[in-house]
Design an enzyme around this catalytic site. Structure first.
Site, PDB file in Angstrom:
ATOM      1  N   GLY A   4      52.912 134.105 114.271  1.00 20.07           N
ATOM      2  CA  GLY A   4      52.649 134.670 115.590  1.00 20.07           C
ATOM      3  C   GLY A   4      53.804 134.549 116.556  1.00 20.07           C
ATOM      4  O   GLY A   4      53.785 135.157 117.625  1.00 20.07           O
ATOM      5  N   CYS A  36      31.176 159.831 108.332  1.00 20.58           N
ATOM      6  CA  CYS A  36      32.266 160.769 108.049  1.00 20.58           C
ATOM      7  C   CYS A  36      31.682 162.087 107.530  1.00 20.58           C
ATOM      8  O   CYS A  36      30.864 162.093 106.606  1.00 20.58           O
ATOM      9  CB  CYS A  36      33.215 160.176 107.009  1.00 20.58           C
ATOM     10  SG  CYS A  36      34.479 161.329 106.453  1.00 20.58           S
TER      11      CYS A  36
END
Lengths: 259, 294
Positions: free
Chosen positions: B29, B238
């Site tokens: 990070g 979808c």
């Protein structure tokens, strides 16, 4: 309300700007619940002193010893930076002359007040918001303004918002630099009234810098008069203002306009 | 391609970037500065991602490049062709076959494996930038883990919209230590960052930063106790493959306001159709299910 040790002990504080003197050899004690006024004309070193006291500026010599809650008296410039920054965010408040410097102008009033709580780990939105609402009420800002941007606020409201933002973390010591400097006279009076009440209710210790002797008389228990970087006179507020000893203080007191 | 080194960058540059990547992996990070090079495409088109990919790609790799989930958009096509010409490595549109996936704005729906690396293109790496313009100050805030003020942004969202409305580039804590911007992926993909078995690398070319999430590292999306993190949901499935659990794009299909929702991950959608899944309007985009290549 006398405690065994002063909240702040300042010894020989000196700050130079190159060859010029910002403030020279300032020493005093501030006790819990006490309001200390620092008065003097522009350029007398009031703001430099305040910045050194509040760790915004590093002094060239001298000590500022603060009575921390858990470890007792500590020189703030000897503390590690994380500790000092934590102190500034939680135990201290700093009220700037211009609210724009002390506020986050891009976020709502509620977020401004809640920021210190979130900075020390508050993670419950409902509770943060409740505290923000409570504090807006205490500084006499209407509760329905909580989601408004600070730029829609008047100068007096901004200053009150800045005060709420600082007091939400229950600080013990608040530094104020000309808190009423940019306000007109009637708004000044209301703000002073509010500050007077808050300081008394919360038992805050305050260091307030002002060039306005009326502000000093209303707020401060004790006064320090500065001139050219040095403290020329100090004592109880009424004593200093009603019976000034030093020639400069006499001049300062004599130059107040009486309508 | 003659006149260019393998993967365009010279070996010294790749070495420098690999060092930055190693450091980034060692400190999950943390934004590692690196000497970002001029690339033959404009800033904002993936110069950071391309440099990371160029530094890690080898002859045995298979590269997949996606943009907004699709393999056939301009950015994806041109970057894929760039590496095909400068390295000669195999390219693919299939997530399962790729060893390196360079991406912009999405993480593939298919779970990644330990032998895969995903490279993100990052426009603005600094999560604290919106509240603090000074780099010296943001570095100090990272060093001291002073991240509390980041919640001010989430507070504003809840105060204004009644919920956390940030939908992409949603701030995360990596390994409990560093606050990180996951690049502009939808927050739908944030859970995929958490403890992923694949190595995740982030490159910001203009801002000259590289950071990483090593495999199996905890990635926590910031939230409030009473407003927990949650991902987007759709009422539709979808239209092409009928998937009800994927990230959907809204597509306008005619000039009378007709619109359908389709998977943003084109490979995921194609695989499902090839496997026989059929949505409500399989022909809506002119690609009959039986003509989709398996």
């Amino acid at each position: 309300m006398m405690a065994a040790t002063p909240l702040l002990q300042v010894r020989g504080l000196t700050r130079r700007y190159g060859a010029r003197i910002g403030c020279r050899d300032v020493s005093f004690d501030l006790w819990p619940g006490e309001v200390l006024g620092i008065v003097g004309e522009s350029g007398s070193g009031k703001t430099t002193l305040l910045k050194c006291l509040s760790a915004q500026l590093e002094p060239d010599a001298g000590q500022v010893v603060y009575a921390t809650r858990d470890e007792g008296p500590r020189d703030i410039f000897a503390l590690s930076e994380p500790r000092r920054r934590l102190l500034m965010r939680t135990d201290w408040g700093i009220v700037h002359q211009h609210p724009v410097e002390g506020l986050r102008m891009g976020v709502s009033a509620g977020a401004n007040v809640g920021e210190r709580l979130m900075a020390v780990g508050a993670r419950n939105y409902g509770r943060i918001r409740a505290s923000a609402l409570d504090w807006l009420g205490r500084v006499e800002i209407a509760r329905d303004r909580i989601d408004d941007m600070p730029r829609t606020f008047s100068g007096g409201m901004l200053q009150r918002l800045q005060i709420a933002r600082n007091l939400v973390s229950s600080p013990r010591l608040v530094f104020m630099d000309e808190p009423t400097g940019s306000l007109d006279v009637s708004v000044q009076a209301r703000l002073l009234d509010l500050l007077h009440g808050l300081v008394a209710d919360l038992g805050l210790s305050v260091v307030v810098v002002t060039h306005d002797l009326a502000v000093a008389r209303l707020l401060a228990h004790r006064l320090m008069v500065m001139r050219a970087g040095s403290v020329v006179e100090e004592g109880l507020t009424d004593q200093v203002l009603d019976d000034p000893q030093h020639a400069y203080t006499q001049l300062l007191v004599a130059s107040i306009l009486h309508p | 391609m003659d006149g260019y080194n393998f993967a365009y960058l010279d070996e010294q540059t790749k070495r420098m970037i690999r060092r930055a990547i190693l450091k980034a992996v060692a400190i999950p990070g943390y934004q590692v500065p690196f000497a970002s090079r001029e690339m033959p495409l404009p800033y904002g088109w993936g110069t950071g991602g391309i440099q990371v990919t160029a530094a890690i790609i080898g002859l045995a790799d298979t590269l997949k490049v996606i943009d907004q989930g699709a393999d056939d958009t301009t950015n994806a096509v041109s970057i894929r062709r760039f590496f095909a010409r400068t390295t000669g490595v195999a390219t693919t549109e299939r997530t399962a076959d790729a060893t390196i996936i360079q991406t912009r704005h999405r993480i593939p729906e298919r779970s990644l494996r330990a032998d895969q690396i995903i490279v993100f293109q990052v426009p603005i790496p600094e999560p604290l930038r919106w509240l603090e313009p000074r780099e010296t100050e943001t570095r100090k805030m990272h060093a001291l883990s002073e991240y509390g003020a980041m919640h001010v942004k989430l507070y504003e969202d809840v105060a204004r919209h009644g919920r956390i409305a940030t939908a992409y580039d949603y701030p995360v804590m990596v390994g409990g230590r560093y606050l990180m911007r996951p690049s502009p992926i939808p927050k739908f993909d944030n859970p995929k960052l958490d403890r992923s078995p694949a190595l995740q690398l982030f490159g910001a070319g203009r801002e000259k930063r590289i950071y990483a999430v090593p495999p199996h590292t905890e990635v926590y999306s910031l939230d409030f106790e009473d407003h927990p993190f949650e991902v987007q949901k759709w009422e539709q499935a979808c239209a092409l493959c009928g998937a009800g659990d994927s990230f959907l794009d809204e597509v306008i299909v005619d000039d009378r306001g007709g619109r359908i929702f389709v998977c943003s991950d084109s490979d995921h959608c194609g695989e499902r159709r090839a496997a026989g899944h059929v949505g409500a309007q399989p022909d809506a985009l002119g690609q009959p299910a039986d003509k989709v290549a398996p």
